[in-house]
Design a protein around this motif. Structure first.
Motif, PDB file in Angstrom:
ATOM      1  N   PHE A  35     137.347   5.422  42.772  1.00 11.86           N
ATOM      2  CA  PHE A  35     136.257   4.491  42.497  1.00 11.86           C
ATOM      3  C   PHE A  35     136.186   4.307  40.992  1.00 11.86           C
ATOM      4  O   PHE A  35     136.707   5.111  40.224  1.00 11.86           O
ATOM      5  N   ASN A  36     135.576   3.218  40.594  1.00 10.78           N
ATOM      6  CA  ASN A  36     135.467   2.944  39.163  1.00 10.78           C
ATOM      7  C   ASN A  36     134.219   2.100  38.898  1.00 10.78           C
ATOM      8  O   ASN A  36     133.774   1.353  39.753  1.00 10.78           O
ATOM      9  N   LYS A  37     133.674   2.260  37.699  1.00 11.77           N
ATOM     10  CA  LYS A  37     132.474   1.509  37.292  1.00 11.77           C
ATOM     11  C   LYS A  37     131.352   1.698  38.315  1.00 11.77           C
ATOM     12  O   LYS A  37     130.696   0.743  38.730  1.00 11.77           O
ATOM     13  N   LEU A  38     131.176   2.935  38.729  1.00 14.70           N
ATOM     14  CA  LEU A  38     130.182   3.209  39.769  1.00 14.70           C
ATOM     15  C   LEU A  38     128.895   3.738  39.125  1.00 14.70           C
ATOM     16  O   LEU A  38     128.924   4.667  38.326  1.00 14.70           O
ATOM     17  N   ASP A  39     127.774   3.099  39.458  1.00 15.37           N
ATOM     18  CA  ASP A  39     126.465   3.569  38.985  1.00 15.37           C
ATOM     19  C   ASP A  39     125.688   4.143  40.163  1.00 15.37           C
ATOM     20  O   ASP A  39     125.670   3.562  41.240  1.00 15.37           O
ATOM     21  N   ILE A  40     125.065   5.284  39.934  1.00 15.27           N
ATOM     22  CA  ILE A  40     124.245   5.879  40.993  1.00 15.27           C
ATOM     23  C   ILE A  40     123.049   6.582  40.357  1.00 15.27           C
ATOM     24  O   ILE A  40     123.170   7.144  39.264  1.00 15.27           O
ATOM     25  N   LYS A  41     121.903   6.517  41.029  1.00 14.18           N
ATOM     26  CA  LYS A  41     120.692   7.104  40.475  1.00 14.18           C
ATOM     27  C   LYS A  41     119.875   7.748  41.588  1.00 14.18           C
ATOM     28  O   LYS A  41     119.652   7.138  42.629  1.00 14.18           O
ATOM     29  N   ILE A  42     119.479   9.003  41.371  1.00 16.53           N
ATOM     30  CA  ILE A  42     118.640   9.708  42.342  1.00 16.53           C
ATOM     31  C   ILE A  42     117.390  10.198  41.617  1.00 16.53           C
ATOM     32  O   ILE A  42     117.481  10.889  40.603  1.00 16.53           O
ATOM     33  N   SER A  43     116.221   9.837  42.133  1.00 21.80           N
ATOM     34  CA  SER A  43     114.957  10.273  41.512  1.00 21.80           C
ATOM     35  C   SER A  43     114.522  11.600  42.114  1.00 21.80           C
ATOM     36  O   SER A  43     114.924  11.943  43.227  1.00 21.80           O
ATOM     37  N   PRO A  44     113.661  12.345  41.376  1.00 19.68           N
ATOM     38  CA  PRO A  44     113.128  13.582  41.946  1.00 19.68           C
ATOM     39  C   PRO A  44     112.403  13.283  43.258  1.00 19.68           C
ATOM     40  O   PRO A  44     111.698  12.281  43.358  1.00 19.68           O
ATOM     41  N   GLY A  45     112.635  14.117  44.265  1.00 24.72           N
ATOM     42  CA  GLY A  45     111.964  13.926  45.542  1.00 24.72           C
ATOM     43  C   GLY A  45     112.614  12.896  46.448  1.00 24.72           C
ATOM     44  O   GLY A  45     112.265  12.782  47.611  1.00 24.72           O
ATOM     45  N   GLU A  46     113.573  12.142  45.909  1.00 32.09           N
ATOM     46  CA  GLU A  46     114.248  11.125  46.713  1.00 32.09           C
ATOM     47  C   GLU A  46     115.341  11.762  47.580  1.00 32.09           C
ATOM     48  O   GLU A  46     115.980  12.732  47.188  1.00 32.09           O
ATOM     49  N   VAL A  47     115.547  11.222  48.778  1.00 34.93           N
ATOM     50  CA  VAL A  47     116.650  11.675  49.624  1.00 34.93           C
ATOM     51  C   VAL A  47     117.593  10.503  49.828  1.00 34.93           C
ATOM     52  O   VAL A  47     117.230   9.497  50.439  1.00 34.93           O
ATOM     53  N   LYS A  48     118.790  10.621  49.265  1.00 35.84           N
ATOM     54  CA  LYS A  48     119.749   9.513  49.326  1.00 35.84           C
ATOM     55  C   LYS A  48     120.946   9.912  50.164  1.00 35.84           C
ATOM     56  O   LYS A  48     121.493  10.998  49.996  1.00 35.84           O
ATOM     57  N   GLY A  49     121.358   9.074  51.099  1.00 37.39           N
ATOM     58  CA  GLY A  49     122.535   9.336  51.927  1.00 37.39           C
ATOM     59  C   GLY A  49     123.775   8.757  51.280  1.00 37.39           C
ATOM     60  O   GLY A  49     123.711   7.736  50.599  1.00 37.39           O
ATOM     61  N   LEU A  50     124.902   9.423  51.487  1.00 39.82           N
ATOM     62  CA  LEU A  50     126.167   8.934  50.960  1.00 39.82           C
ATOM     63  C   LEU A  50     127.162   8.968  52.108  1.00 39.82           C
ATOM     64  O   LEU A  50     127.477  10.032  52.638  1.00 39.82           O
ATOM     65  N   SER A  51     127.639   7.777  52.511  1.00 42.33           N
ATOM     66  CA  SER A  51     128.498   7.703  53.679  1.00 42.33           C
ATOM     67  C   SER A  51     129.785   6.973  53.334  1.00 42.33           C
ATOM     68  O   SER A  51     129.907   6.381  52.263  1.00 42.33           O
ATOM     69  N   GLY A  52     130.731   6.966  54.243  1.00 46.54           N
ATOM     70  CA  GLY A  52     131.983   6.252  54.020  1.00 46.54           C
ATOM     71  C   GLY A  52     133.128   6.974  54.689  1.00 46.54           C
ATOM     72  O   GLY A  52     132.988   8.095  55.138  1.00 46.54           O
ATOM     73  N   TYR A  53     134.270   6.292  54.739  1.00 43.79           N
ATOM     74  CA  TYR A  53     135.474   6.837  55.364  1.00 43.79           C
ATOM     75  C   TYR A  53     135.872   8.183  54.776  1.00 43.79           C
ATOM     76  O   TYR A  53     135.605   8.438  53.604  1.00 43.79           O
ATOM     77  N   SER A  54     136.563   9.000  55.594  1.00 42.23           N
ATOM     78  CA  SER A  54     137.105  10.217  55.006  1.00 42.23           C
ATOM     79  C   SER A  54     138.160   9.801  53.988  1.00 42.23           C
ATOM     80  O   SER A  54     138.958   8.901  54.243  1.00 42.23           O
ATOM     81  N   GLY A  55     138.121  10.419  52.836  1.00 36.48           N
ATOM     82  CA  GLY A  55     139.076  10.069  51.789  1.00 36.48           C
ATOM     83  C   GLY A  55     138.593   8.968  50.865  1.00 36.48           C
ATOM     84  O   GLY A  55     139.322   8.541  49.974  1.00 36.48           O
ATOM     85  N   CYS A  56     137.360   8.494  51.035  1.00 37.59           N
ATOM     86  CA  CYS A  56     136.905   7.400  50.179  1.00 37.59           C
ATOM     87  C   CYS A  56     136.271   7.925  48.892  1.00 37.59           C
ATOM     88  O   CYS A  56     135.924   7.146  48.007  1.00 37.59           O
ATOM     89  N   GLY A  57     136.101   9.228  48.780  1.00 35.48           N
ATOM     90  CA  GLY A  57     135.624   9.784  47.515  1.00 35.48           C
ATOM     91  C   GLY A  57     134.217  10.354  47.543  1.00 35.48           C
ATOM     92  O   GLY A  57     133.637  10.603  46.490  1.00 35.48           O
ATOM     93  N   LYS A  58     133.658  10.581  48.733  1.00 34.83           N
ATOM     94  CA  LYS A  58     132.296  11.081  48.846  1.00 34.83           C
ATOM     95  C   LYS A  58     132.153  12.450  48.162  1.00 34.83           C
ATOM     96  O   LYS A  58     131.280  12.650  47.324  1.00 34.83           O
ATOM     97  N   THR A  59     133.043  13.368  48.557  1.00 34.23           N
ATOM     98  CA  THR A  59     132.966  14.717  48.005  1.00 34.23           C
ATOM     99  C   THR A  59     133.273  14.710  46.510  1.00 34.23           C
ATOM    100  O   THR A  59     132.624  15.408  45.730  1.00 34.23           O
ATOM    101  N   THR A  60     134.239  13.883  46.107  1.00 31.71           N
ATOM    102  CA  THR A  60     134.588  13.774  44.693  1.00 31.71           C
ATOM    103  C   THR A  60     133.387  13.323  43.877  1.00 31.71           C
ATOM    104  O   THR A  60     133.080  13.909  42.835  1.00 31.71           O
TER     105      THR A  60
END
Lengths: 277, 207
Positions: free
Chosen positions: B19-44
């Motif tokens: 992935f490239n040029k990726l912006d992500i923001k998590i606020s305190p108390g927020e619960v954000k899900g991260l989904s996608g194909y295996s190998g798409c970079g979730k764990t990375t």
């Protein structure tokens, strides 16, 4: 599929119990009982799911059917295959031929061997190549995929390769140990379809899993195991609504705890437990 | 105040960006899900946010400051396979108290039994081990938690029980959570919003 399923029992396991003998200092030994009273049966053309918590003895059931328990295991109970007692000698003769085992992890493939070659293991050298190509075709792999190494394949293709190395013509009973966790939905459906097709062509399939939702897509019956005991054998169709048709409370809880159903509602009234400031 | 990744980019093979040029923001108390194909970079992406690996491009900041390189990490990660995240030669008491001594309430809430503490990791099941990983991640200094397929290998009842407690604990302490999973029904249950990484890699921004 149901009428065919019930017609004839392919495999039955009655009152299976398994313990492990351990040395606890010097020559003192103790036996740990892990499976107490396990019952299951599979008919021709039937998919039977075996579900339960991790550590409940699901994999041990598979290993005992195949006769590959470790040496310190002490087993009792009765197993019959094709109407005759399943002895150690018969197990050795049948496994890998009539009884196929699909292991849990794709790590069971040799990382340094092209997958085509891996699927040829065990075949007569003259016909091996042709039979491997047949198998690849059957499991939706291309001929040139055989030249690839495991790391070059996607998760779904790896699963199909595992099927091709495990499932041979003449196979009558397939035991699949957790074939689904950690793969994306498309590959998951592939695996399930593959297993259902094997059953529809007459084989018996034992699907060991903790993923009830996936199992229900293809299973005829579900064996629920808890702490080494069969708590219930339910028709797959009984898993609906609030689980009113399920006999055991544990099975109902298992069903209701799915995120698709009630999830954590059953813990909502837990009072002090879980309340931490 | 937030956990912020800006312009994140990562590759294993030069110029083959996962992935490239990726912006992500998590606020305190927020619960954000991260989904996608295996190998798409979730764990990375999770590891980058926790500071375990360095991205080839972009920066991660916690409440305005860069991730600390030393000392306690305010962004904690909980892995899919607890047996791989625990020293096999330690006893569970050491595992539990490595970064702080959890309160009795916390230990009880996670239903960690006293008799487990003297054992080695191999003598506990995956679900039992995962409770220890959750407890040690809930250090008082923890601000954000990345839960990477935290309950994938657990049965439904244990899964529901663990999330029930975990959700409560994080909410009480205003911890921001990223839940990595490909189980849509689970994310729907738990998250305020869900990011589909393969969509994001096409477009760029996940905030």
């Amino acid at each position: 599929m149901k009428d065919k399923a019930q017609s004839e029992t392919l495999l039955s396991v009655d009152n299976l119990s398994i313990g492990f003998s351990q040395y606890i200092g010097g020559l003192k030994r103790r036996t740990i009982q892990v499976i107490v009273d396990l019952n299951a049966s599979i008919g021709h053309g039937e998919v039977v799911a075996v579900v339960g918590a991790s550590g409940s003895g699901k994999s041990l059931l598979a290993h005992s059917i195949l006769g590959i328990l470790p040496g310190n295991a002490i087993m009792s109970g009765r197993m019959a295959y094709g109407g005759e007692e399943l002895t150690a000698k018969r197990q050795a003769a049948l496994r890998g031929k009539e009884i196929a085992f699909i292991p849990q992890s794709v790590n069971f493939l040799d990382p340094l061997l092209r997958v085509g070659k891996q699927a040829r293991i065990g075949f007569d050298r003259k016909t091996a190549a042709a039979r491997q190509r047949e198998l690849f075709l059957r499991f939706g792999l291309k001929e040139k995929d055989g030249d690839l190494f495991p790391f070059e394949l996607s998760g779904g293709m790896l699963r199909r390769t595992l099927f091709a190395t495990c499932v041979r013509e003449g196979v009558k009973l397939i035991i699949a140990d957790e074939p689904t966790p950690g793969i994306h939905p498309e590959a998951l459906n592939e695996v399930l379809t593959q297993l259902r097709q094997l059953a529809d062509s007459g084989a018996g399939v034992m699907l060991i899993t903790h993923d009830i939702m996936s199992a229900l897509k293809i299973a005829d019956r579900v064996v629920v195991i808890k702490d080494g005991r069969t708590v219930e054998v339910a028709e797959a169709s009984a898993f609906e609504g609030q689980g009113e048709k399920l006999a055991a409370e544990y099975t109902r809880n298992l069903w209701r705890a799915l995120p698709e159903n009630d999830f954590d509602l059953m813990f909502a009234g837990d009072g002090g437990n879980g309340h931490v400031a | 105040m937030s956990l912020k990744g800006e312009g994140l980019g990562f590759y294993y093979k030069k110029d083959k960006w996962i992935f490239n040029k990726l912006d992500i923001k998590i606020s305190p108390g927020e619960v954000k899900g991260l989904s996608g194909y295996s190998g798409c970079g979730k764990t990375t992406l999770g590891k980058i946010l926790a500071g375990f690996i360095e991205p080839q491009a972009g920066t991660v900041t916690v409440d305005g400051a860069p991730l600390p390189r030393k000392g306690f990490r305010p962004v904690q990660m909980i892995y899919q396979h607890p047996e791989k995240a625990i020293d096999p030669r330690w006893r569970m008491r050491q595992v539990l108290t490595e970064s702080f001594t959890p309160s009795r309430e916390l230990v009880e809430a996670l239903e960690i039994r006293g008799e487990w503490l003297g054992r080695h990791p191999i003598e506990l099941s995956g679900g039992e081990l995962q409770r220890f990983c959750i407890a040690r991640a809930l250090n008082p200094a923890t601000r954000y938690i990345i839960a990477d397929e935290m309950t994938t290998m657990l049965d439904a009842i244990t899964q529901a029980k663990i999330w029930h407690v975990f959700k409560k604990l994080c909410a009480a302490r205003n911890i921001g959570v990223v839940i990595v999973s490909h189980e849509a029904s689970l994310l729907k249950r738990l998250c305020d919003s869900v990011i589909y990484l393969e969509d994001v890699t096409a477009k760029g921004s996940a905030a």
